[in-house]
Write a protein that holds these residues in place. Structure first.
Motif, short mmCIF file in Angstrom:
data_model
loop_
_atom_site.label_atom_id
_atom_site.label_comp_id
_atom_site.label_asym_id
_atom_site.label_seq_id
_atom_site.Cartn_x
_atom_site.Cartn_y
_atom_site.Cartn_z
N ALA A 95 0.83 -1.20 0.00
CA ALA A 95 0.00 0.00 0.00
C ALA A 95 0.87 1.26 0.00
N VAL A 96 1.92 1.24 0.83
CA VAL A 96 2.81 2.40 0.89
C VAL A 96 3.54 2.58 -0.44
N ARG A 97 4.01 1.49 -1.02
CA ARG A 97 4.71 1.61 -2.31
C ARG A 97 3.81 2.18 -3.39
N ILE A 98 2.52 1.80 -3.38
CA ILE A 98 1.58 2.35 -4.35
C ILE A 98 1.47 3.87 -4.15
N ALA A 99 1.34 4.28 -2.90
CA ALA A 99 1.23 5.72 -2.61
C ALA A 99 2.46 6.49 -3.06
N LEU A 100 3.62 5.87 -2.93
CA LEU A 100 4.87 6.56 -3.23
C LEU A 100 5.17 6.64 -4.71
N THR A 101 4.30 6.14 -5.55
CA THR A 101 4.44 6.36 -6.99
C THR A 101 3.82 7.69 -7.40
N HIS A 102 3.23 8.40 -6.44
CA HIS A 102 2.57 9.68 -6.70
C HIS A 102 3.24 10.78 -5.90
N PRO A 103 3.35 11.97 -6.45
CA PRO A 103 3.88 13.09 -5.67
C PRO A 103 2.92 13.47 -4.55
N PRO A 104 3.43 14.05 -3.47
CA PRO A 104 2.56 14.39 -2.35
C PRO A 104 1.72 15.63 -2.63
N ALA A 105 0.62 15.73 -1.90
CA ALA A 105 -0.14 16.98 -1.86
C ALA A 105 0.65 17.96 -1.00
N GLU A 106 0.15 19.17 -0.91
CA GLU A 106 0.86 20.18 -0.12
C GLU A 106 0.93 19.74 1.34
N ARG A 107 2.14 19.63 1.85
CA ARG A 107 2.34 19.22 3.23
C ARG A 107 1.81 20.29 4.18
N GLY A 108 1.15 19.85 5.26
CA GLY A 108 0.62 20.79 6.23
C GLY A 108 -0.83 21.14 6.01
N ARG A 109 -1.38 20.75 4.87
CA ARG A 109 -2.80 20.97 4.60
C ARG A 109 -3.55 19.65 4.80
N PHE A 110 -4.79 19.74 5.24
CA PHE A 110 -5.59 18.53 5.44
C PHE A 110 -5.88 17.88 4.10
N SER A 111 -5.47 16.62 3.96
CA SER A 111 -5.74 15.84 2.75
C SER A 111 -5.91 14.39 3.19
N TYR A 112 -7.14 13.95 3.27
CA TYR A 112 -7.45 12.63 3.84
C TYR A 112 -6.81 11.53 3.01
N SER A 113 -6.06 10.65 3.69
CA SER A 113 -5.36 9.59 2.99
C SER A 113 -5.28 8.35 3.87
N ASN A 114 -5.77 7.23 3.36
CA ASN A 114 -5.68 5.97 4.10
C ASN A 114 -4.25 5.53 4.31
N THR A 115 -3.35 5.99 3.47
CA THR A 115 -1.93 5.63 3.60
C THR A 115 -1.38 6.05 4.96
N ASN A 116 -1.84 7.17 5.49
CA ASN A 116 -1.37 7.65 6.79
C ASN A 116 -1.57 6.60 7.88
N TYR A 117 -2.75 5.98 7.91
CA TYR A 117 -3.06 5.05 8.99
C TYR A 117 -2.47 3.66 8.74
N VAL A 118 -2.23 3.31 7.49
CA VAL A 118 -1.47 2.09 7.22
C VAL A 118 -0.06 2.23 7.80
N LEU A 119 0.54 3.40 7.61
CA LEU A 119 1.86 3.65 8.18
C LEU A 119 1.82 3.63 9.70
N LEU A 120 0.78 4.18 10.30
CA LEU A 120 0.68 4.15 11.76
C LEU A 120 0.57 2.71 12.27
N GLY A 121 -0.11 1.85 11.51
CA GLY A 121 -0.15 0.44 11.89
C GLY A 121 1.24 -0.17 11.91
N LEU A 122 2.06 0.19 10.93
CA LEU A 122 3.44 -0.30 10.89
C LEU A 122 4.27 0.27 12.04
#
Length: 347
Positions: free
Chosen positions: A150-177
């Motif tokens: 899941a993380v590798r899939i997300a990392l094929t895309h550039p990020p949205a603006e850091r510091g702004r709210f942008s809902y992403s399931n990837t965040n909580y997959v990382l928290l699980g890790l």
């Protein structure tokens, strides 16, 4: 998933109540209960149910067949409230800090397409301000993946603006890790020992790769009417794997907001929406209702299930409703149902 716009609640509440059947049963039912049929998409077999709780008093209502109070169902992103609670408990125990970078816990994992774990904190994951792409936008929420896939899939895309709210399931997959790295145990095991067992949430589980639901359960339907009751939970992982019941979700949010799972300091951190500019705390988001009451909770959508839990800030009043399909008939009805419940005395 992102919270609904609260400004819709007032006109829709009036519209919703005006649409209720003009019979004695509808007039005698609390507004939120009587509104349940409006949440159910037309055609096929979908049904809806709710369970309201005030203190030790509960109230159940349903619309349609094939749904019961005791059913187990998939809760989707409601899982995030559990994951965030575990992370904050670990922070309280000084096992990690919210200012830790992702790199400190998962070295080298978050790199690529402009993404850099050295610049992302655990706080940014909890509040959806990391800018990381949502991997489910590529998998459609129907393709099982491992957390690292899941993380590798997300990392094929550039990020949205850091510091702004942008809902992403990837965040909580990382928290699980991160939970697994810090404790040596899976996020599921930690949630079970820290939340599920102490609160006696006997209908709640993290099924891993188990595609069947525990009994009792009804059927779950996709938008096109396909039966999707059997589903591999790895489509969502730590971002949406949870299986639970109406009773357990009401009990969980009452305990969480009532201060049984976090100390006042860490509960205050969880409810702090400043990082996400008012849109999201940590595993919870606020909804301000027309009467001035703000409720806290989360919604969850996964194939065959839509769930919404909301509670007053003290946890004394809680409402959970669910539909056994991917979405309610009109998303704009959701704030109106919450207003009907929390802006009137129904219990």
């Amino acid at each position: 998933m992102p919270p609904f716009r609260t400004w819709l609640a007032l006109p829709l509440a009036a519209t919703l109540l005006g649409l209720l059947p003009a019979d004695s049963a509808a007039h005698s039912a609390p507004p939120a209960d009587a509104a349940l049929p409006l949440l159910v998409p037309r055609g096929g077999d979908p049904a809806a149910a709710l369970l309201a709780r005030e203190g030790t008093t509960t109230r159940y209502a349903q619309a349609g067949e094939g749904i019961t109070r005791a059913d187990h169902f998939r809760a989707g992103s409601v899982t995030k409230s559990f994951i965030a609670t575990v992370v904050l408990q670990l922070a309280a125990a000084h096992r990690l800090s919210l200012s830790d970078t992702v790199e400190q816990h998962l070295p080298g994992l978050v790199r690529g397409a402009g993404n850099d774990g050295r610049a992302l904190t655990l706080r940014s994951l909890l509040t959806h301000t990391s800018g990381l792409y949502d991997f489910t936008a590529d998998t459609g929420g129907i393709t099982p993946v491992t957390p690292r896939q899941a993380v590798r899939i997300a990392l094929t895309h550039p990020p949205a603006e850091r510091g702004r709210f942008s809902y992403s399931n990837t965040n909580y997959v990382l928290l699980g890790l991160v939970i697994q790295q810090v404790t040596g145990r899976s996020y599921a095991t930690e949630a079970e020992r820290r939340i599920i067992t102490p609160l006696r949430l006997t209908g709640t589980s993290f099924p891993g790769s188990r595609s069947s639901l525990p009994r009792p359960h009804g059927h779950a339907y996709a938008d096109d009417g396909t039966d999707v009751t059997a589903l591999d939970p790895r489509v969502a992982g730590a971002a949406g794997e949870l299986v639970t019941t109406l009773t357990d979700l009401d009990r969980f949010y009452a305990a969480l907001l009532g201060g049984r799972l976090l100390t006042p300091h860490w509960l205050s951190e969880m409810l702090d929406t400043r990082a996400a500019h008012g849109a999201y705390g940590m595993g919870l988001f606020p909804e301000r209702l027309p009467c001035g009451t703000t409720v806290w909770g989360h919604n969850g959508r996964i194939s065959g299930s839509y769930v919404r839990s909301a509670a007053t800030v003290d946890g004394r009043r809680v409402l959970t409703f669910r539909v056994n399909t991917d979405a309610i008939a009109d998303p704009g009805l959701e704030p109106a149902v919450l207003a009907a419940e929390f802006c009137s005395r129904t219990t």
